[in-house]
Design a protein around this motif. Structure first.
Motif, PDB file in Angstrom:
ATOM      1  N   HIS A   1     -19.252  88.761 -10.999  1.00  0.00           N
ATOM      2  CA  HIS A   1     -20.135  87.605 -10.812  1.00  0.00           C
ATOM      3  C   HIS A   1     -20.791  87.668  -9.453  1.00  0.00           C
ATOM      4  CE1 HIS A   1     -18.588  85.535 -14.388  1.00  0.00           C
ATOM      5  NE2 HIS A   1     -17.471  86.183 -14.083  1.00  0.00           N
ATOM      6  N   LEU A   2     -22.079  87.591  -9.444  1.00  0.00           N
ATOM      7  CA  LEU A   2     -22.826  87.579  -8.184  1.00  0.00           C
ATOM      8  C   LEU A   2     -22.808  86.156  -7.627  1.00  0.00           C
ATOM      9  CD1 LEU A   2     -24.674  89.352  -6.338  1.00  0.00           C
ATOM     10  CD2 LEU A   2     -26.603  88.423  -7.654  1.00  0.00           C
ATOM     11  N   GLU A   3     -22.258  85.988  -6.444  1.00  0.00           N
ATOM     12  CA  GLU A   3     -22.144  84.650  -5.844  1.00  0.00           C
ATOM     13  C   GLU A   3     -23.273  84.383  -4.853  1.00  0.00           C
ATOM     14  OE1 GLU A   3     -19.932  82.089  -6.118  1.00  0.00           O
ATOM     15  OE2 GLU A   3     -18.909  83.028  -7.813  1.00  0.00           O
ATOM     16  N   VAL A   4     -23.612  85.382  -4.047  1.00  0.00           N
ATOM     17  CA  VAL A   4     -24.636  85.223  -3.022  1.00  0.00           C
ATOM     18  C   VAL A   4     -25.498  86.475  -2.982  1.00  0.00           C
ATOM     19  CG1 VAL A   4     -25.074  85.040  -0.522  1.00  0.00           C
ATOM     20  CG2 VAL A   4     -23.195  83.728  -1.565  1.00  0.00           C
ATOM     21  N   HIS A   5     -26.796  86.283  -2.890  1.00  0.00           N
ATOM     22  CA  HIS A   5     -27.713  87.403  -2.722  1.00  0.00           C
ATOM     23  C   HIS A   5     -28.856  86.901  -1.859  1.00  0.00           C
ATOM     24  CE1 HIS A   5     -31.062  90.037  -4.682  1.00  0.00           C
ATOM     25  NE2 HIS A   5     -30.680  90.514  -3.527  1.00  0.00           N
ATOM     26  N   GLU A   6     -28.696  87.087  -0.569  1.00  0.00           N
ATOM     27  CA  GLU A   6     -29.694  86.617   0.405  1.00  0.00           C
ATOM     28  C   GLU A   6     -29.977  87.728   1.398  1.00  0.00           C
ATOM     29  OE1 GLU A   6     -31.280  83.750   0.554  1.00  0.00           O
ATOM     30  OE2 GLU A   6     -30.196  82.688  -1.024  1.00  0.00           O
ATOM     31  N   LEU A   7     -31.235  88.086   1.544  1.00  0.00           N
ATOM     32  CA  LEU A   7     -31.628  89.152   2.471  1.00  0.00           C
ATOM     33  C   LEU A   7     -30.790  90.407   2.190  1.00  0.00           C
ATOM     34  CD1 LEU A   7     -32.104  86.961   5.699  1.00  0.00           C
ATOM     35  CD2 LEU A   7     -33.846  87.675   4.057  1.00  0.00           C
ATOM     36  N   GLY A   8     -30.073  90.934   3.217  1.00  0.00           N
ATOM     37  CA  GLY A   8     -29.289  92.154   3.006  1.00  0.00           C
ATOM     38  C   GLY A   8     -27.860  91.893   2.594  1.00  0.00           C
ATOM     39  N   LEU A   9     -27.546  90.626   2.307  1.00  0.00           N
ATOM     40  CA  LEU A   9     -26.157  90.228   2.019  1.00  0.00           C
ATOM     41  C   LEU A   9     -25.934  89.991   0.524  1.00  0.00           C
ATOM     42  CD1 LEU A   9     -23.343  89.270   3.129  1.00  0.00           C
ATOM     43  CD2 LEU A   9     -24.316  86.965   3.196  1.00  0.00           C
ATOM     44  N   VAL A  10     -24.861  90.578   0.027  1.00  0.00           N
ATOM     45  CA  VAL A  10     -24.465  90.405  -1.380  1.00  0.00           C
ATOM     46  C   VAL A  10     -22.982  90.017  -1.399  1.00  0.00           C
ATOM     47  CG1 VAL A  10     -24.101  91.601  -3.569  1.00  0.00           C
ATOM     48  CG2 VAL A  10     -26.150  92.087  -2.214  1.00  0.00           C
ATOM     49  N   ILE A  11     -22.657  88.938  -2.109  1.00  0.00           N
ATOM     50  CA  ILE A  11     -21.248  88.547  -2.246  1.00  0.00           C
ATOM     51  C   ILE A  11     -20.961  88.356  -3.727  1.00  0.00           C
ATOM     52  CG2 ILE A  11     -19.446  86.907  -1.587  1.00  0.00           C
ATOM     53  CD1 ILE A  11     -21.034  86.189   0.860  1.00  0.00           C
ATOM     54  N   PHE A  12     -19.831  88.907  -4.161  1.00  0.00           N
ATOM     55  CA  PHE A  12     -19.524  88.856  -5.590  1.00  0.00           C
ATOM     56  C   PHE A  12     -18.022  88.684  -5.780  1.00  0.00           C
ATOM     57  CE2 PHE A  12     -17.703  93.122  -5.744  1.00  0.00           C
ATOM     58  CZ  PHE A  12     -18.288  93.721  -4.631  1.00  0.00           C
ATOM     59  N   ARG A  13     -17.659  88.337  -7.011  1.00  0.00           N
ATOM     60  CA  ARG A  13     -16.238  88.223  -7.334  1.00  0.00           C
ATOM     61  C   ARG A  13     -16.021  88.732  -8.758  1.00  0.00           C
ATOM     62  NH1 ARG A  13     -15.549  84.012 -10.784  1.00  0.00           N
ATOM     63  NH2 ARG A  13     -17.232  82.469 -10.829  1.00  0.00           N
ATOM     64  N   ARG A  14     -14.750  88.819  -9.118  1.00  0.00           N
ATOM     65  CA  ARG A  14     -14.423  89.189 -10.492  1.00  0.00           C
ATOM     66  C   ARG A  14     -14.123  87.907 -11.279  1.00  0.00           C
ATOM     67  NH1 ARG A  14     -11.144  93.854 -12.161  1.00  0.00           N
ATOM     68  NH2 ARG A  14     -12.733  93.653 -13.779  1.00  0.00           N
ATOM     69  N   ASP A  15     -13.805  88.068 -12.542  1.00  0.00           N
ATOM     70  CA  ASP A  15     -13.580  86.896 -13.405  1.00  0.00           C
ATOM     71  C   ASP A  15     -12.536  85.955 -12.831  1.00  0.00           C
ATOM     72  OD1 ASP A  15     -15.422  87.181 -15.373  1.00  0.00           O
ATOM     73  OD2 ASP A  15     -14.141  88.396 -16.684  1.00  0.00           O
ATOM     74  N   THR A  16     -11.387  86.530 -12.480  1.00  0.00           N
ATOM     75  CA  THR A  16     -10.299  85.684 -11.985  1.00  0.00           C
ATOM     76  C   THR A  16     -10.078  85.955 -10.504  1.00  0.00           C
ATOM     77  OG1 THR A  16      -8.513  87.255 -12.312  1.00  0.00           O
ATOM     78  CG2 THR A  16      -9.174  85.954 -14.245  1.00  0.00           C
ATOM     79  N   ASP A  17      -9.533  84.943  -9.823  1.00  0.00           N
ATOM     80  CA  ASP A  17      -9.240  85.118  -8.402  1.00  0.00           C
ATOM     81  C   ASP A  17      -8.209  86.217  -8.191  1.00  0.00           C
ATOM     82  OD1 ASP A  17     -11.004  83.106  -8.055  1.00  0.00           O
ATOM     83  OD2 ASP A  17      -9.540  81.591  -7.414  1.00  0.00           O
ATOM     84  N   GLU A  18      -7.283  86.335  -9.128  1.00  0.00           N
ATOM     85  CA  GLU A  18      -6.270  87.381  -9.012  1.00  0.00           C
ATOM     86  C   GLU A  18      -6.914  88.766  -9.057  1.00  0.00           C
ATOM     87  OE1 GLU A  18      -3.232  87.052 -11.957  1.00  0.00           O
ATOM     88  OE2 GLU A  18      -2.307  88.945 -11.342  1.00  0.00           O
ATOM     89  N   ASP A  19      -7.852  88.941  -9.975  1.00  0.00           N
ATOM     90  CA  ASP A  19      -8.558  90.223 -10.045  1.00  0.00           C
ATOM     91  C   ASP A  19      -9.354  90.469  -8.762  1.00  0.00           C
ATOM     92  OD1 ASP A  19      -7.587  90.769 -12.508  1.00  0.00           O
ATOM     93  OD2 ASP A  19      -9.430  90.296 -13.625  1.00  0.00           O
ATOM     94  N   THR A  20      -9.964  89.406  -8.224  1.00  0.00           N
ATOM     95  CA  THR A  20     -10.749  89.582  -6.999  1.00  0.00           C
ATOM     96  C   THR A  20      -9.838  89.988  -5.850  1.00  0.00           C
ATOM     97  OG1 THR A  20     -12.258  87.867  -7.772  1.00  0.00           O
ATOM     98  CG2 THR A  20     -12.409  88.494  -5.454  1.00  0.00           C
ATOM     99  N   ARG A  21      -8.706  89.292  -5.718  1.00  0.00           N
ATOM    100  CA  ARG A  21      -7.770  89.622  -4.632  1.00  0.00           C
ATOM    101  C   ARG A  21      -7.261  91.052  -4.765  1.00  0.00           C
ATOM    102  NH1 ARG A  21      -5.415  84.579  -5.781  1.00  0.00           N
ATOM    103  NH2 ARG A  21      -6.430  82.959  -4.531  1.00  0.00           N
ATOM    104  N   ASP A  22      -7.032  91.431  -5.999  1.00  0.00           N
ATOM    105  CA  ASP A  22      -6.576  92.799  -6.264  1.00  0.00           C
ATOM    106  C   ASP A  22      -7.649  93.800  -5.831  1.00  0.00           C
ATOM    107  OD1 ASP A  22      -4.528  94.462  -7.419  1.00  0.00           O
ATOM    108  OD2 ASP A  22      -6.041  94.967  -8.934  1.00  0.00           O
TER     109      ASP A  22
END
Lengths: 461, 461
Positions: free
Chosen positions: B380-401
């Motif tokens: 999941h794309l959370e932020v896309h501004e200028l040169g910055l991209v922030i994303f996560r996976r479906d679950t927080d556990e997967d993201t932390r992993d």
């Protein structure tokens, strides 16, 4: 660059530029170029437009202020540092940048004879490279306020509760740091008559009366080598007071501290074991280019507790482990270049022995000038400490006249001073290129300006 | 050095070092050498001991934090600056160092579309190079306190009277500057729901209530491009409030400000004419090595009145004439190297057009990565501004992993983030060597770490 250094060493270029305000601004375009230009053009323009407008701090006849040193090792290190282009705000953002700084500040602490507690290896304290003694005293002030307030200051601010102490001889940066920290003016402690040295009894009395008035004494700044006359505050007596009163003691040895590399000047550090923090400018008198101030503390927990802020984007496993130093918490800025490479190169390229010899060489030149002044009728030697010599003529009018004439002479730079309320001329040695011939030249110019100015007017000065 | 850059560009070296805390400290001698060593030994030891322990901020796959840029022109300028070794604390201590800084900060103000009042040529304001955005906000705080107190603060300190405002999204340096300035914690202003942008009505209400409670509102810090999500505070609305209330407005555009070199991002500077000071880090996104933050103010009198201290040893005819700028009064430290040469070289070597192209190139890479993320199931794309991209996976556990796995991979560097209370992965482009192939490589690694980690474990990651 080497040709430039050779021209300086040979005194083929003047020390001070002959330019009116605005001359470079009017010579350069008023807007940046749209299209790229070559590096060759920039280098050529540097020597065409910029270099003639500089005061050459490395020139042998630059005797102004206190020196800002340099050396080929320092310049090479700046190049390598810039080329590597890392940012060492935390251990994790370049481990070697942080650890090299721990290593070289420990090296220097040992070479200067600082107590074990000021070394990272002690686990209690350590050193950090700041840009300036000004930043060092500001950082020490924050740590002192944090400790004196038992943490309250971090959230509540200064609230008009805390007090900082120094003499009127303290460096301007001490007054500036006090102001920036929200404390207003420092409390001025009297000096022992005729010495410029802080009176420890007056300090004790002021701390007592401030406590009675409900203030919290937080910080004393003592100076080892004041800028005006190189006076040395009695650190052992001040330190004992501070320990009794649990007040943070910061020792500012920006200039004179380097001399303690030599055993014969090690006494400058007497009492330093009672200090909480201590700063010396390696860029003043240790053949290291500016900026390179080294601040040590024996209470790094107070410092880092005072300064730390940890948002999510700076979290990392190494910091969380508590096993590393993050230098962002030892300074005002978050980011920082790799600061230690320069000091590492300089200490190795000269060896501690070489740094001691440089100090002795510069002090020897000051001795020569002092002897010439003492022997000359109509001149009075006012101060002769380490590499600093201050003198005046018989009358203040003659001294002022000499100062004015020296300010129009581009071939040497002395700066004006006031000693005992009287105008004087100040000369501080430190250029790597200065030698006995420099002293002869400088003295001949000064004497001729004072006694036979027409001769110099004839050559257009 | 060029070989090192080529190795970085080709990704032949890892981004992050594989070293445990203390490994460099134990590898180096515990004391400085007594006798001189050769520069060749130092260079060899740099590559043997130091470089393997660095995180390579110029590496194409360095996507951590915000970038710290560099370029050959910047490195050359650092070398020349170090070689000249001058100290530009005042105009008189190297006129060309001061005037070059006036010229290049005016150049950059014009290139960024800043209002005329921010240029030295206006006679009202001007720019100054600081080491960091942290120092810039601290200096702005001092000026704001001086103006809000009508001079009282200089002598009396903060007294618990003054207030500073920002959102919780403001950079850690804003909180640190507020603390260092003796104000304690800033007053946090709510953000507009779901945006991370300061709510101007909430700001107005807080200023009103603080005045009723007897406080003096001194400073608002607005951010153009927050560190967490690159959010942009509504500067026009905030600026109007600040003007009405006579509160100093500082705009921190450390990262995003550089994008305003391009007409298509010039809107980032909407309302900047209502600001009293503004800072951008040329060392973040303008191909200039750290340190190089540029701070502009439209009220230089407030700044210099707040900061100036003039002891006898700094008196000189040029300062007394009032016809020159002394940058010591625009910063915390007294001393300073010649700071402007680097920016002069970089702006000329790239041309404004070249700097714009670099920004567009980096934004283009972020666009590529954002498209890949958007197209990938489970991401999941959370932020896309200028040169910055922030994303996560479906679950927080997967993201932390995923975050944990990425932290063990030395071939690329992304940093952890929190968006909307959920863990996420943050990637910011800015290395001069990054290209489309870098994006492909980085994305393949991320995807494999997330979906097929065994494959990477097999290669020892």
């Amino acid at each position: 660059m080497i040709a430039h250094w050779q021209a300086l060493a040979a005194r083929e270029v003047p020390v001070t530029p002959q330019c009116a305000p605005g001359s470079l601004r009017t010579a350069l375009p008023s807007a940046a170029p749209e299209q790229p230009e070559s590096l060759g053009e920039m280098l050529a323009d540097t020597w065409k437009f910029v270099v003639p407008g500089l005061t050459h701090w490395q020139h042998p006849a630059f005797l102004g202020y206190f020196p800002t040193n340099n050396s080929p090792a320092s310049v090479l290190a700046e190049f390598v540092t810039a080329g590597l282009g890392v940012q060492g705000m935390m251990w994790s953002t370049s481990p070697a940048a942080t650890e090299l700084e721990q290593v070289v500040t420990d090296w220097l602490a040992q070479a200067l004879g600082l107590p074990e507690a000021f070394r990272h290896s002690s686990g209690r304290g350590g050193g950090v490279i700041q840009d300036s003694a000004s930043s060092a005293v500001l950082v020490a002030t924050a740590a002192a306020l944090h400790r004196a307030s038992q943490g309250r200051w971090r959230a509540a601010g200064t609230e008009g509760r805390y007090r900082m102490y120094c003499t009127e001889r303290a460096h301007s940066s001490v007054f500036k740091g006090c102001r920036i920290a929200g404390l207003g003016e420092p409390q001025l402690i009297a000096t022992l008559p005729g010495t410029g040295r802080m009176d420890p009894d007056a300090l004790g009395a002021r701390i007592d009366s401030d406590r009675k008035d409900g203030f919290v004494p937080a910080l004393v700044v003592a100076t080892v080598g004041t800028t005006d006359t190189c006076a040395v505050d009695p650190v052992p007596d001040i330190g004992r007071r501070c320990r009794q009163e649990d007040v943070w003691l910061h020792v500012d040895a920006a200039y004179a501290g380097s001399a303690a590399l030599c055993p014969e000047y090690r006494h400058l550090h007497d009492g330093i074991d009672l200090a909480d923090s201590y700063a010396v400018n390696a860029h003043k008198w240790m053949r290291t280019g500016t900026p390179c101030d080294v601040l040590w503390t024996s209470d790094s927990a107070a410092l880092t507790d005072a300064m730390s802020i940890a948002p999510a984007y700076l979290r990392n496993a190494a910091t969380d482990s508590g096993r590393v130093v993050d230098f962002r918490d030892w300074q005002v800025p978050l980011g920082r270049p790799m600061r230690a490479l320069k000091l590492w190169y300089v200490m190795r390229a000269h060896g501690v022995q070489g740094l001691r010899e440089a100090i002795r060489h510069d002090i020897g030149l000051a001795d020569r000038l002092a002897r010439l002044i003492t022997a000359e009728p109509g001149f009075h030697l006012e101060v002769h400490e380490l590499g600093l010599v201050i003198f005046r003529r018989d009358t203040d009018e003659d001294t002022r006249d000499l100062i004015s004439r020296l300010q129009t002479d581009p071939t040497l730079l002395c700066t004006p001073a006031t000693v005992g309320g009287r105008p004087a001329v100040r000369a501080a040695f430190g250029s790597p290129y200065a030698d006995a011939d420099t002293v002869r030249y400088v003295w001949e110019r000064i004497r001729t300006h004072a006694q036979d100015p027409e001769q110099l007017s004839a050559c257009g000065v």
